[in-house]
Design a protein around this motif. Structure first.
Motif, PDB file in Angstrom:
ATOM      1  N   CYS A   1      -3.909   8.960  -8.760  1.00 34.00           N
ATOM      2  CA  CYS A   1      -4.889   8.918  -7.672  1.00 34.00           C
ATOM      3  C   CYS A   1      -6.263   8.633  -8.254  1.00 34.00           C
TER       4      CYS A   1
ATOM      5  N   HIS B   1      -7.906  -0.503  -6.486  1.00 32.98           N
ATOM      6  CA  HIS B   1      -7.007   0.566  -6.911  1.00 32.98           C
ATOM      7  C   HIS B   1      -5.845   0.019  -7.741  1.00 32.98           C
TER       8      HIS B   1
ATOM      9  N   GLU C   1      -5.184   8.119  -1.027  1.00 33.46           N
ATOM     10  CA  GLU C   1      -5.669   6.743  -1.044  1.00 33.46           C
ATOM     11  C   GLU C   1      -5.146   5.974   0.165  1.00 33.46           C
TER      12      GLU C   1
ATOM     13  N   ALA D   1       0.830  -1.206   0.000  1.00 31.82           N
ATOM     14  CA  ALA D   1       0.000   0.000   0.000  1.00 31.82           C
ATOM     15  C   ALA D   1       0.865   1.257   0.000  1.00 31.82           C
TER      16      ALA D   1
ATOM     17  N   PHE E   1      -7.519  -2.155  -1.803  1.00 30.44           N
ATOM     18  CA  PHE E   1      -6.193  -2.166  -2.421  1.00 30.44           C
ATOM     19  C   PHE E   1      -6.261  -2.699  -3.853  1.00 30.44           C
TER      20      PHE E   1
ATOM     21  N   LEU F   1      -0.243   3.096  -3.398  1.00 32.95           N
ATOM     22  CA  LEU F   1      -1.327   4.061  -3.202  1.00 32.95           C
ATOM     23  C   LEU F   1      -0.817   5.494  -3.087  1.00 32.95           C
TER      24      LEU F   1
END
Length: 185
Positions: free
Chosen positions: A125, A102, A83, A75, A99, A79
């Motif tokens: 994003c 995305h 996020e 992550a 997760f 991310l």
């Protein structure tokens, strides 16, 4: 892949030829004289996905949704800061779904761009609050968010698929043509 492409052009599966760009994204050999046909492919344990279209910038990614080993570390690499904040506030059981929704969309986007992970995924994003996810970029990524259409699909209980396609300013739709299970036993 060859059989799928043969559904769109009158070429026998064994006659398709492919090349790859400098980031290893495959494309149809231009010497075949095929125009207006592009594809992308992804696979994971239990599922293969393929997207075919007239748009050159299309990408697809598939992942298993039930994997959670190492997501905390991943992550932080994958991310974007907003996020990551949302991810850490989720209950542990909801984090894998967040997760991978995305991740698959980001991976589909970088594959559509033909640049793979040379693009910094933390600078991408996603806003997944509406039925049609949207994308935005930090400064290092030179692109226009409004030209992208994204889809996040759950084709099975175990899998999540992300699709990204660059729009030429016209409405786009996604048509699932065929889905089948191939028993490997």
């Amino acid at each position: 892949m060859r059989t799928t492409l043969s559904r769109y052009r009158n070429i026998a599966p064994q006659h398709w030829r492919f090349l790859a760009n400098r980031h290893d994204r495959p494309f149809i050999d231009p010497d075949l004289g095929i125009t207006g046909l592009h594809f992308n492919l992804s696979h994971t344990n239990g599922l293969v996905t393929c997207i075919v279209g007239a748009i050159e910038e299309i990408g697809v990614d598939v992942e298993r949704r039930d994997r959670d080993g190492g997501l905390d570390e991943l992550a932080h690499v994958v991310l974007a800061p907003p996020e990551l904040v949302r991810f850490t506030r989720l209950p542990r059981a909801a984090q894998p779904e967040f997760f991978f929704a995305h991740w698959t969309l980001k991976e589909a986007y970088v594959k559509a761009r033909g640049m793979g992970l040379s693009l910094p995924v933390r600078e991408i994003c996603l806003d997944m609050a509406s039925p049609q996810p949207t994308i935005s970029f930090a400064t290092p990524i030179d692109d226009v968010p409004s030209r992208w259409r994204l889809w996040s699909l759950r084709p099975t209980e175990e899998h999540i698929v992300g699709i990204a396609a660059a729009s030429a300013g016209e409405p786009m739709s996604l048509n699932i043509r065929q889905s089948c299970f191939i028993d490997q036993n």
